[in-house]
Design an enzyme around this catalytic site. Structure first.
Site, PDB file in Angstrom:
ATOM      1  N   LYS A  21      74.374 -41.383 -28.362  1.00 38.00           N
ATOM      2  CA  LYS A  21      73.554 -41.414 -29.581  1.00 38.00           C
ATOM      3  C   LYS A  21      72.100 -41.045 -29.255  1.00 38.00           C
ATOM      4  O   LYS A  21      71.490 -40.203 -29.910  1.00 38.00           O
ATOM      5  CB  LYS A  21      73.612 -42.802 -30.228  1.00 38.00           C
ATOM      6  CG  LYS A  21      73.120 -42.799 -31.648  1.00 38.00           C
ATOM      7  CD  LYS A  21      72.415 -44.059 -32.038  1.00 38.00           C
ATOM      8  CE  LYS A  21      70.930 -43.820 -32.105  1.00 38.00           C
ATOM      9  NZ  LYS A  21      70.121 -45.007 -32.176  1.00 38.00           N
ATOM     10  N   ASP A  47      74.256 -44.106 -35.745  1.00 32.42           N
ATOM     11  CA  ASP A  47      74.217 -45.518 -35.348  1.00 32.42           C
ATOM     12  C   ASP A  47      75.101 -46.300 -36.325  1.00 32.42           C
ATOM     13  O   ASP A  47      75.753 -45.706 -37.188  1.00 32.42           O
ATOM     14  CB  ASP A  47      72.769 -46.049 -35.334  1.00 32.42           C
ATOM     15  CG  ASP A  47      72.112 -45.934 -36.701  1.00 32.42           C
ATOM     16  OD1 ASP A  47      72.812 -45.637 -37.700  1.00 32.42           O
ATOM     17  OD2 ASP A  47      70.896 -46.160 -36.778  1.00 32.42           O
TER      18      ASP A  47
END
Ligand code: SF4
Length: 207
Positions: A119, A137
């Site tokens: 991420k 997320d």
């Protein structure tokens, strides 16, 4: 999801957030990487408060190494998990000082750095190099599922699915717009459904 809904969602987000971008403050790629690492389990506001001062003297890995781990740890001590983050950022700086080429658009290369998961790597790669990736997320995961953009169980799968179904022309607004939308509109608790442009087809609203 129907193409017309994809167009509607991203064109609407683009209107809602015409200057959508990361809310983290930085002046170069190295500072962005540090800010993104610090932002895990912390708000951008908390990070910006710290970096506002820190980034007056920290511009490259050597600056952190010259500060020393103790001083650096103290400098970021108002951020959640600061001890772990400081240790990993310091280790990252040791690596980047010798291998600056790692800070690139390449996800495999970025994820070799301590505490840089996929991420974080996607945020850095997209924001700095405009690559066609979408960092996800838990919040973007929640919103993407509420809007039926995807039907997934975990953020990693959501990221992969979004990258497949979102046309390249919407990748940037998908990346930044979905973050701003969950942060200011579709919050986990008490989302502002009554004045939401997507409520007609929202899974959450219609369940
Ligand atoms: S209707 Fe509510 S839950 Fe659905 S996307 Fe809009 S704000 Fe979020």
């Amino acid at each position: 999801m129907a193409k017309k809904n994809i167009d509607f969602i991203f064109q609407t987000l683009d209107k809602l957030y015409p200057n959508a971008d990361t809310e983290l403050k930085y002046q170069n790629g190295f500072q962005l990487l540090l800010a993104v690492i610090m932002s895990a389990q912390a708000t951008d506001k908390q990070v910006n408060k710290v970096t506002d001062k820190l980034f007056k003297t920290v511009f490259e890995p050597r600056d952190v190494l010259e500060m020393g781990l103790d001083k650096f740890t103290k400098a970021i001590s108002s951020i959640n998990y600061y001890k772990t983050k400081a240790k990993n950022i310091y280790a990252t700086c040791e690596i980047l000082d010798k291998n600056p080429e790692i800070l690139s658009s390449d996800l495999k290369s970025l994820t070799t750095l301590p505490w840089v998961g996929i991420k974080t790597a996607k945020v850095v790669s997209h924001v700095l190099f405009w690559t066609k990736v979408i960092a996800v997320d838990t919040h973007v995961h929640r919103v993407s599922n509420r809007l039926w953009l995807v039907n997934t169980k975990v953020p990693e799968k959501t990221s992969e699915s979004l990258e497949k179904i979102v046309p390249d022309k919407y990748k940037s607004i998908a990346h930044h717009g979905l973050i701003l939308f969950w942060r200011y509109h579709c919050t986990a608790r008490n989302p502002k459904c009554q004045n939401c442009p997507f409520k007609d087809f929202c899974k959450f609203f219609n369940s």
